[in-house]
Design a protein around this motif. Structure first.
Motif, PDB file in Angstrom:
ATOM      1  N   LYS A 110       1.619   3.583   2.230  1.00 24.34           N
ATOM      2  CA  LYS A 110       2.498   3.538   3.381  1.00 24.34           C
ATOM      3  C   LYS A 110       3.537   2.743   3.398  1.00 24.34           C
ATOM      4  O   LYS A 110       4.783   3.082   3.789  1.00 24.34           O
ATOM      5  CB  LYS A 110       1.709   3.346   4.583  1.00 24.34           C
ATOM      6  N   VAL A 111       3.454   1.759   2.529  1.00 25.78           N
ATOM      7  CA  VAL A 111       4.687   0.669   2.272  1.00 25.78           C
ATOM      8  C   VAL A 111       5.917   1.414   1.552  1.00 25.78           C
ATOM      9  O   VAL A 111       7.013   1.699   1.682  1.00 25.78           O
ATOM     10  CB  VAL A 111       4.463  -0.589   1.820  1.00 25.78           C
ATOM     11  N   ASP A 137       0.794  -1.164  -0.058  1.00 29.59           N
ATOM     12  CA  ASP A 137      -0.057  -0.045  -0.091  1.00 29.59           C
ATOM     13  C   ASP A 137       0.930   1.184  -0.074  1.00 29.59           C
ATOM     14  O   ASP A 137       2.083   1.183  -0.123  1.00 29.59           O
ATOM     15  CB  ASP A 137      -0.944   0.071   1.049  1.00 29.59           C
ATOM     16  N   ARG A 143      10.163  -0.500   5.248  1.00 25.94           N
ATOM     17  CA  ARG A 143       9.158  -1.089   4.905  1.00 25.94           C
ATOM     18  C   ARG A 143       9.102  -1.570   3.410  1.00 25.94           C
ATOM     19  O   ARG A 143       8.817  -2.535   2.939  1.00 25.94           O
ATOM     20  CB  ARG A 143       7.679  -0.781   5.245  1.00 25.94           C
ATOM     21  N   LYS A 148       0.200  -1.270  13.578  1.00 26.32           N
ATOM     22  CA  LYS A 148       1.313  -0.124  13.790  1.00 26.32           C
ATOM     23  C   LYS A 148       2.599  -0.606  14.642  1.00 26.32           C
ATOM     24  O   LYS A 148       3.841  -0.291  14.423  1.00 26.32           O
ATOM     25  CB  LYS A 148       0.769   1.029  14.266  1.00 26.32           C
ATOM     26  N   SER A 182       0.354  -5.905   8.073  1.00 26.28           N
ATOM     27  CA  SER A 182      -0.571  -4.978   7.455  1.00 26.28           C
ATOM     28  C   SER A 182      -0.325  -3.649   8.052  1.00 26.28           C
ATOM     29  O   SER A 182       0.251  -3.542   9.231  1.00 26.28           O
ATOM     30  CB  SER A 182      -1.850  -5.481   7.834  1.00 26.28           C
ATOM     31  N   SER A 183      -0.464  -2.642   7.188  1.00 25.05           N
ATOM     32  CA  SER A 183      -0.455  -1.057   7.765  1.00 25.05           C
ATOM     33  C   SER A 183      -0.992  -0.926   9.047  1.00 25.05           C
ATOM     34  O   SER A 183      -0.770   0.092   9.755  1.00 25.05           O
ATOM     35  CB  SER A 183      -0.650  -0.124   6.634  1.00 25.05           C
TER      36      SER A 183
END
Lengths: 124, 208
Positions: free
Chosen positions: A70-71, A68, A77, B117, B113-114
């Motif tokens: 954010k990655v 995604d 990441r 956290k 998964s984002s």
């Protein structure tokens, strides 16, 4: 100063990604002031431009469950994802090779001789 | 204008407003820096300069070989091991182990998964720790092997390139800072070290 961090931030920015996309479509568009004798920083920047271009394409195609935005925006990441993706692709490739070998063996079964028995790929 | 194009334009403007793109580091094959209120730049060598550096490096190699105590990298590694000062093989084993751990952590982090956290922060912290340990190993090895012929030649090459490719800005014009190696060696080390560091960055992954 860590230039790599800056270079990656630049390369994934929408500004540079737009320029990179346009340069692929319009061959004459120049990315840099110099035409040749690229610095190591410029070569590294070109590498990351391509990597992020590919990642954004794969993101839009929803190709990977774990990818995604954010990655992409987080260097650690992103490194992890790129490594995982590489491993995943290698595993897929090995699986395909194994399947190919099994198929070749099936063709070589005695008693079912036909012109298809010829192993054109020379596999073991 | 389509939605996607509008979004792209909005993002680009937002980026332009919010970020210093530091385009200078990639816009051309030069790096500008300021030291003691003066503006300097280092640039990529042209072919003739690169040929000159290669030639000077060969001469330096012959010169170093005549010097007392000249030692190759291989010999130095053995000597450091024999006297129990530094064992490169053991350090290399540690580096390989850390690299394995780093790859394992990457695989764990990649499949988070984002939304997770806490777990992401934990993994990231471990990765940073491993990467710092790897950096420290690289620095330690480079420090221990600095007296070797290969390391001295590498240092000579960077210094000679820096001597040729560093300019300072005078009345809006770029002029070469040092004419000779003697001038370079007489210079304040804070400037020469900074210029050398920038040349090293500029050549990143470019040198064999």
């Amino acid at each position: 100063m860590d230039y790599i961090e800056t270079i990656r931030k630049l390369a994934r920015s929408s500004y540079w990604q737009s320029i990179f996309t346009a340069s692929k479509e319009v061959g004459s568009l120049r990315l840099f002031d110099n035409d040749g004798n690229y610095s190591g920083l410029q070569s590294t920047f070109l590498y990351w431009l391509r990597v992020y271009d590919l990642l954004y394409t794969e993101l839009s195609q929803k190709e990977w469950k774990y990818l995604d935005e954010k990655v992409i925006e987080d260097d650690i990441r992103c490194d992890a994802f790129l490594y995982w993706r590489g491993q995943h692709r290698d595993a897929e490739l090995n699986k395909n090779k194994q399947e190919q070998k099994v198929n070749n063996l099936k063709f070589k079964n005695p008693g079912k001789v036909s012109s298809f028995d010829i192993d054109l790929q020379g596999g073991n | 204008m389509e939605n996607k194009e509008q979004q792209l334009l909005t993002d680009s403007i937002r980026d332009l407003e919010m970020n210093d793109f530091s385009n200078g580091i990639v816009q051309d094959n030069k790096l500008v820096f300021i030291a003691a209120d003066k503006t300097y730049r280092v640039r990529m060598p042209i072919q003739s300069e690169q040929a000159l550096v290669d030639n000077k490096k060969n001469i330096a190699q012959l010169d170093y070989l005549k010097q007392e105590g000249c030692i190759t990298r291989k010999q130095l590694i053995q000597q450091l091991k024999n006297v129990g000062v530094f064992d490169v093989d053991k350090v290399e084993e540690a580096r390989e182990q850390l690299t394995k751990e780093l790859k394992q952590m990457w695989l764990i982090l990649a499949t988070k998964s984002s939304d997770n956290k806490m777990s992401i922060e934990e993994c990231s912290a471990k990765i940073i720790k491993i990467q710092n340990e790897l950096k420290n190993i690289a620095i330690e090895v480079a420090t221990q092997l600095a007296p070797s012929l290969e390391s001295r030649l590498e240092k000579f090459t960077i210094e000679y390139l820096t001597l040729l490719c560093t300019d300072s800005q005078l009345d809006g014009k770029w002029v070469r800072v040092w004419e000779t190696m003697e001038d370079f060696q007489k210079e304040d080390s804070s400037l020469t070290e900074r210029a050398c560091a920038n040349v090293t960055w500029l050549l990143l992954n470019k040198r064999a």
